[in-house]
Design a protein around this motif. Structure first.
Motif, PDB file in Angstrom:
ATOM      1  N   GLU A 245     105.337  25.685  86.649  1.00  0.00           N
ATOM      2  CA  GLU A 245     106.289  26.760  86.347  1.00  0.00           C
ATOM      3  C   GLU A 245     107.744  26.311  86.487  1.00  0.00           C
ATOM      4  O   GLU A 245     108.612  26.745  85.734  1.00  0.00           O
ATOM      5  CB  GLU A 245     106.023  27.951  87.269  1.00  0.00           C
ATOM      6  N   SER A 246     108.002  25.416  87.438  1.00  0.00           N
ATOM      7  CA  SER A 246     109.378  24.959  87.677  1.00  0.00           C
ATOM      8  C   SER A 246     109.802  23.830  86.743  1.00  0.00           C
ATOM      9  O   SER A 246     110.984  23.500  86.657  1.00  0.00           O
ATOM     10  CB  SER A 246     109.521  24.480  89.127  1.00  0.00           C
ATOM     11  N   GLY A 247     108.822  23.218  86.055  1.00  0.00           N
ATOM     12  CA  GLY A 247     109.135  22.100  85.176  1.00  0.00           C
ATOM     13  C   GLY A 247     109.063  20.752  85.875  1.00  0.00           C
ATOM     14  O   GLY A 247     109.277  19.701  85.249  1.00  0.00           O
ATOM     15  N   GLU A 248     108.741  20.767  87.178  1.00  0.00           N
ATOM     16  CA  GLU A 248     108.664  19.512  87.937  1.00  0.00           C
ATOM     17  C   GLU A 248     107.545  18.611  87.418  1.00  0.00           C
ATOM     18  O   GLU A 248     107.701  17.387  87.343  1.00  0.00           O
ATOM     19  CB  GLU A 248     108.453  19.818  89.423  1.00  0.00           C
ATOM     20  N   LEU A 249     106.408  19.209  87.042  1.00  0.00           N
ATOM     21  CA  LEU A 249     105.300  18.414  86.516  1.00  0.00           C
ATOM     22  C   LEU A 249     105.678  17.782  85.179  1.00  0.00           C
ATOM     23  O   LEU A 249     105.365  16.608  84.917  1.00  0.00           O
ATOM     24  CB  LEU A 249     104.052  19.286  86.357  1.00  0.00           C
ATOM     25  N   ASP A 250     106.367  18.540  84.335  1.00  0.00           N
ATOM     26  CA  ASP A 250     106.824  18.005  83.048  1.00  0.00           C
ATOM     27  C   ASP A 250     107.753  16.813  83.233  1.00  0.00           C
ATOM     28  O   ASP A 250     107.715  15.849  82.466  1.00  0.00           O
ATOM     29  CB  ASP A 250     107.540  19.088  82.235  1.00  0.00           C
ATOM     30  N   LYS A 251     108.591  16.867  84.259  1.00  0.00           N
ATOM     31  CA  LYS A 251     109.511  15.764  84.533  1.00  0.00           C
ATOM     32  C   LYS A 251     108.738  14.492  84.887  1.00  0.00           C
ATOM     33  O   LYS A 251     109.102  13.389  84.475  1.00  0.00           O
ATOM     34  CB  LYS A 251     110.460  16.131  85.665  1.00  0.00           C
ATOM     35  N   LEU A 252     107.648  14.641  85.643  1.00  0.00           N
ATOM     36  CA  LEU A 252     106.816  13.481  85.993  1.00  0.00           C
ATOM     37  C   LEU A 252     106.122  12.917  84.749  1.00  0.00           C
ATOM     38  O   LEU A 252     105.999  11.695  84.586  1.00  0.00           O
ATOM     39  CB  LEU A 252     105.764  13.871  87.037  1.00  0.00           C
ATOM     40  N   ILE A 253     105.679  13.818  83.872  1.00  0.00           N
ATOM     41  CA  ILE A 253     105.019  13.385  82.633  1.00  0.00           C
ATOM     42  C   ILE A 253     105.996  12.597  81.770  1.00  0.00           C
ATOM     43  O   ILE A 253     105.661  11.536  81.237  1.00  0.00           O
ATOM     44  CB  ILE A 253     104.466  14.607  81.862  1.00  0.00           C
ATOM     45  N   VAL A 254     107.219  13.096  81.648  1.00  0.00           N
ATOM     46  CA  VAL A 254     108.246  12.392  80.873  1.00  0.00           C
ATOM     47  C   VAL A 254     108.554  11.042  81.510  1.00  0.00           C
ATOM     48  O   VAL A 254     108.718  10.029  80.817  1.00  0.00           O
ATOM     49  CB  VAL A 254     109.532  13.242  80.765  1.00  0.00           C
ATOM     50  N   LYS A 255     108.632  11.012  82.846  1.00  0.00           N
ATOM     51  CA  LYS A 255     108.944   9.766  83.560  1.00  0.00           C
ATOM     52  C   LYS A 255     107.922   8.680  83.264  1.00  0.00           C
ATOM     53  O   LYS A 255     108.287   7.526  83.007  1.00  0.00           O
ATOM     54  CB  LYS A 255     108.985  10.033  85.079  1.00  0.00           C
ATOM     55  N   TRP A 256     106.636   9.023  83.300  1.00  0.00           N
ATOM     56  CA  TRP A 256     105.586   8.003  83.174  1.00  0.00           C
ATOM     57  C   TRP A 256     105.039   7.828  81.770  1.00  0.00           C
ATOM     58  O   TRP A 256     104.518   6.768  81.448  1.00  0.00           O
ATOM     59  CB  TRP A 256     104.452   8.337  84.143  1.00  0.00           C
ATOM     60  N   PHE A 257     105.125   8.857  80.928  1.00  0.00           N
ATOM     61  CA  PHE A 257     104.547   8.759  79.580  1.00  0.00           C
ATOM     62  C   PHE A 257     105.579   8.848  78.465  1.00  0.00           C
ATOM     63  O   PHE A 257     105.312   8.464  77.344  1.00  0.00           O
ATOM     64  CB  PHE A 257     103.504   9.868  79.359  1.00  0.00           C
ATOM     65  N   GLY A 258     106.735   9.394  78.784  1.00  0.00           N
ATOM     66  CA  GLY A 258     107.735   9.681  77.750  1.00  0.00           C
ATOM     67  C   GLY A 258     108.314   8.468  77.068  1.00  0.00           C
ATOM     68  O   GLY A 258     108.759   8.559  75.932  1.00  0.00           O
ATOM     69  N   GLY A 259     108.270   7.312  77.733  1.00  0.00           N
ATOM     70  CA  GLY A 259     108.881   6.127  77.137  1.00  0.00           C
ATOM     71  C   GLY A 259     107.993   5.385  76.179  1.00  0.00           C
ATOM     72  O   GLY A 259     108.417   4.433  75.527  1.00  0.00           O
ATOM     73  N   GLU A 260     106.740   5.816  76.072  1.00  0.00           N
ATOM     74  CA  GLU A 260     105.805   5.101  75.194  1.00  0.00           C
ATOM     75  C   GLU A 260     105.960   5.544  73.756  1.00  0.00           C
ATOM     76  O   GLU A 260     106.262   6.697  73.465  1.00  0.00           O
ATOM     77  CB  GLU A 260     104.361   5.370  75.666  1.00  0.00           C
ATOM     78  N   GLU A 261     105.743   4.597  72.858  1.00  0.00           N
ATOM     79  CA  GLU A 261     105.903   4.896  71.434  1.00  0.00           C
ATOM     80  C   GLU A 261     104.577   5.328  70.840  1.00  0.00           C
ATOM     81  O   GLU A 261     103.527   4.949  71.326  1.00  0.00           O
ATOM     82  CB  GLU A 261     106.413   3.651  70.713  1.00  0.00           C
TER      83      GLU A 261
END
Length: 261
Positions: A245-261
């Protein structure tokens, strides 16, 4: 007179040392009072959990960060233990681990032995092979040797594929073993979670893959596993919900998966 001064100094030093020891003892007891939770994982599954040996021997990854966040919010200290994936359920049952975070799918078979949290991440399956393999669809696997991680959901997927496509299934304990078997020519392909496979593509330029999702399968997503009837299940679910709900989980997802093409 000198003896009196020396005696006074000795007493002052003794009192000071006792006070220091008392402070250290209190700090130690305070630290000991914070319960340690043991997380079982299989540190061969980047970016979920792995060791970057070039930097340190610590286990890092998305699941580790998630575990640190939740245990910290609940007031626990965290200890991470590396095990073979196929031994994680037994580790929970035998008390070697308090919970398991390892990109594990909550299948009906596993639910008979352990409890699961809500789903925290969903990914697909990928068929990985050498670029010159000619494998671009499931039918191309006919007569081929396909590798899977022992005890994984991908092992079950391979068995489902084998019902319609004639393949030979081989298993190994760890994902890097599957990659090495492909490179050595002993496996024609392997079934690996797509997010994990993409991480290997960045390093192994001779590999390729295509997404495969079995629409008939109800086994999707990753969840945290606990011993049956553990009071941690509800506690972790509450924190997971807050993080979503706070978006904290989304931030972790972006941190670890967001950089992949």
């Amino acid at each position: 007179m000198k003896k009196a001064i020396i005696l006074a100094l000795s007493l002052m030093l003794t009192v000071g040392m006792l006070a220091a020891c008392g402070t250290e003892e209190k700090a130690s007891k305070a630290s000991e009072g914070k319960k340690v939770l043991v997380m079982g994982t299989s540190a061969d599954y980047a970016p979920f959990e792995y060791v970057d040996s070039k930097k340190s021997d610590d286990i890092i990854g998305f699941d580790v960060d998630l575990a640190k966040a939740i245990t910290s919010k609940l007031g626990y200290k965290l200890e991470v233990k590396d095990m073979d994936f196929n031994g994680l359920i037994q580790a929970l049952k035998s008390g070697q681990a308090d919970f398991v975070l390892a990109g594990m799918t909550p299948t009906e078979k596993r639910k008979k032995n352990v409890d699961f949290s809500d789903i925290y991440y969903t990914a697909g399956f990928m068929i990985v092979s050498n670029k010159d393999s000619g494998i671009t669809k499931l039918e191309d696997l006919k007569g081929k040797t396909v590798g899977v991680q022992l005890g994984s959901i991908q092992e079950g997927q391979a068995k489902e594929i084998a019902k319609t496509v004639d393949i030979k299934i081989e298993n190994r304990n760890r994902v890097p073993d599957l990659i090495q078997e492909i490179k050595a020519g002993r496996f024609d392909a392997a079934i690996i979670e797509d997010t994990v496979a993409k991480g290997y593509f960045a390093k192994e330029k001779d590999l390729k893959g295509f997404i495969y999702n079995n629409d008939e399968s109800e086994d999707t997503g990753s969840a945290i596993a606990f011993p049956k009837n553990s009071d941690l299940t509800e506690k972790f679910n509450k924190e997971l919900k807050k993080m979503k709900e706070s978006g904290e989980l989304d931030k972790l997802i972006v941190k670890w998966f967001g950089g992949e093409e």
